[in-house]
Design a protein around this motif. Structure first.
Motif, PDB file in Angstrom:
ATOM      1  N   THR A 151       0.162   2.430  -4.712  1.00  0.00           N
ATOM      2  CA  THR A 151      -0.691   3.596  -4.815  1.00  0.00           C
ATOM      3  C   THR A 151      -2.076   3.522  -3.907  1.00  0.00           C
ATOM      4  O   THR A 151      -2.220   4.292  -3.029  1.00  0.00           O
ATOM      5  N   THR A 160       4.319  12.731  -6.262  1.00  0.00           N
ATOM      6  CA  THR A 160       3.253  12.593  -6.880  1.00  0.00           C
ATOM      7  C   THR A 160       2.169  13.855  -6.796  1.00  0.00           C
ATOM      8  O   THR A 160       2.863  14.833  -6.106  1.00  0.00           O
ATOM      9  N   HIS A 172       9.040   5.830  -0.563  1.00  0.00           N
ATOM     10  CA  HIS A 172       9.479   4.798  -0.915  1.00  0.00           C
ATOM     11  C   HIS A 172       9.478   4.611  -2.561  1.00  0.00           C
ATOM     12  O   HIS A 172      10.704   4.140  -2.987  1.00  0.00           O
ATOM     13  N   THR A 173       8.655   5.115  -3.097  1.00  0.00           N
ATOM     14  CA  THR A 173       8.851   5.174  -4.608  1.00  0.00           C
ATOM     15  C   THR A 173       9.543   6.041  -5.389  1.00  0.00           C
ATOM     16  O   THR A 173       9.866   6.051  -6.556  1.00  0.00           O
ATOM     17  N   HIS A 174      10.045   7.195  -4.665  1.00  0.00           N
ATOM     18  CA  HIS A 174      10.841   8.182  -4.927  1.00  0.00           C
ATOM     19  C   HIS A 174      10.589   9.175  -6.143  1.00  0.00           C
ATOM     20  O   HIS A 174      11.348   9.903  -6.468  1.00  0.00           O
ATOM     21  N   LYS A 202      -1.404   3.154  -0.183  1.00  0.00           N
ATOM     22  CA  LYS A 202      -1.121   4.582   0.578  1.00  0.00           C
ATOM     23  C   LYS A 202      -2.633   5.326   0.384  1.00  0.00           C
ATOM     24  O   LYS A 202      -2.900   5.891   1.430  1.00  0.00           O
ATOM     25  N   ASP A 239       3.084  10.406  -2.838  1.00  0.00           N
ATOM     26  CA  ASP A 239       4.557  10.087  -2.517  1.00  0.00           C
ATOM     27  C   ASP A 239       5.299  11.472  -2.467  1.00  0.00           C
ATOM     28  O   ASP A 239       4.981  12.200  -3.367  1.00  0.00           O
ATOM     29  N   HIS A 276       5.340   4.061   4.300  1.00  0.00           N
ATOM     30  CA  HIS A 276       6.448   3.668   3.290  1.00  0.00           C
ATOM     31  C   HIS A 276       6.011   2.337   2.799  1.00  0.00           C
ATOM     32  O   HIS A 276       6.188   1.191   3.153  1.00  0.00           O
ATOM     33  N   GLU A 280       4.804   0.714  -1.580  1.00  0.00           N
ATOM     34  CA  GLU A 280       4.824   0.466  -2.904  1.00  0.00           C
ATOM     35  C   GLU A 280       3.835   0.859  -3.632  1.00  0.00           C
ATOM     36  O   GLU A 280       3.769   1.504  -4.633  1.00  0.00           O
ATOM     37  N   LEU A 316      15.540   6.376  -9.869  1.00  0.00           N
ATOM     38  CA  LEU A 316      15.112   6.366  -8.551  1.00  0.00           C
ATOM     39  C   LEU A 316      16.423   6.612  -7.798  1.00  0.00           C
ATOM     40  O   LEU A 316      16.611   6.099  -6.492  1.00  0.00           O
TER      41      LEU A 316
END
Length: 264
Positions: A154, A180, A175-177, A157, A195, A150, A152, A206
């Motif tokens: 990229t 991708t 988390h970013t909703h 991640k 994501d 979780h 913010e 979001l």
């Protein structure tokens, strides 16, 4: 083994979408275990015992959380007694609940680990070191391991995906909703997606009502955000693993709107 992972469920609209979509997904894909991120399930902030039960009754087997974990304070009273919910494992020592669990359903076992990033989020303990410790422990019980990161950024991640390649079956960002388009299986057998997206109001920002969000951007004044109403969209992924090795065989994004469900 087939695992369905559902993106961040936002408010009552998101919960309603889960109840409507899950029967169709179960019929089409026949997943053995279903995991969902529930950190926005209660009006966009946190989760309650009643909402957790609602999701379990709908067919979800395990729930991961995130930076809104503690927004409903009644969670402190029951999270230690609910092993099917995991909060970020890299919260500092003393936090209630657990950051990892082994979920058992339909004769299968899946280890789930929840981690929270530190870039553009509160500077809690290191998620990479927490992953090392938990995966080493979990592999004594199962080699089927899902990591919900979780976060913010990229870059953070993607770094976690490479860091855990070959040690986890799946590293999926929440988390970013926004879903991708970089789903892949990394060279050592870990499925990865930056994501997975969200489940909830489609026409907000979001998941939040867009007028209030626009006011915040235009004025920079404090603004109360509320979950939007109206049509929903549903984002998830389907993972298939080799049960002998724990490595991913396939990863498939799922993206549905309310209108599309009738043709699904």
């Amino acid at each position: 083994m087939k695992v369905l992972f559902i993106g961040d469920i936002v408010g009552s609209v998101g919960r309603g979408a889960v109840k409507k979509v899950l029967p169709a997904l179960k019929s089409k894909y026949n997943p053995h275990i279903i995991i969902a991120n529930g950190e926005n399930a209660a009006a966009g902030r946190g989760i309650t015992a009643a909402i957790a039960k609602e999701l379990f009754d709908a067919g979800v087997h395990g729930i991961t959380m995130g930076n809104h974990t503690w927004d409903n304070r009644d969670l402190f009273e029951w999270i230690d007694d609910e092993p099917r919910i995991v909060r970020p494992a890299n919260f500092p020592p003393g936090a209630p609940g657990s950051g990892a669990a082994v979920i058992k359903a339909n004769g299968k076992k899946l280890g789930i680990i929840n981690l929270q990033g530190r870039t553009f989020l509160p500077p809690i303990d290191c998620p990479f070191r927490a992953a090392d410790e938990l995966i080493d422990e979990m592999r004594n019980e199962t080699n089927q391991i899902l990591v919900d990161f979780h976060a913010e950024a990229t870059s953070e991640k993607i770094a976690m995906g490479w860091y855990l390649d070959g040690r986890a079956s799946l590293v999926v960002g929440t988390h970013t909703h926004v879903q991708t388009n970089d789903d892949r299986i990394l060279p050592e057998g870990t499925a990865y997606l930056t994501d997975v997206g969200m489940v909830g109001p489609r026409d907000g920002v979001l998941g939040m009502e867009r007028t209030a969000v626009l006011r915040r951007f235009l004025t920079q004044l404090p603004t109360r955000f509320v979950v939007d109403e109206g049509d929903w969209h549903f984002h998830a992924l389907l993972l298939e693993t080799d049960e002998s090795t724990g490595k991913a065989v396939s990863i498939q994004k799922i993206r549905l709107t309310e209108e599309e469900l009738m043709f699904f």
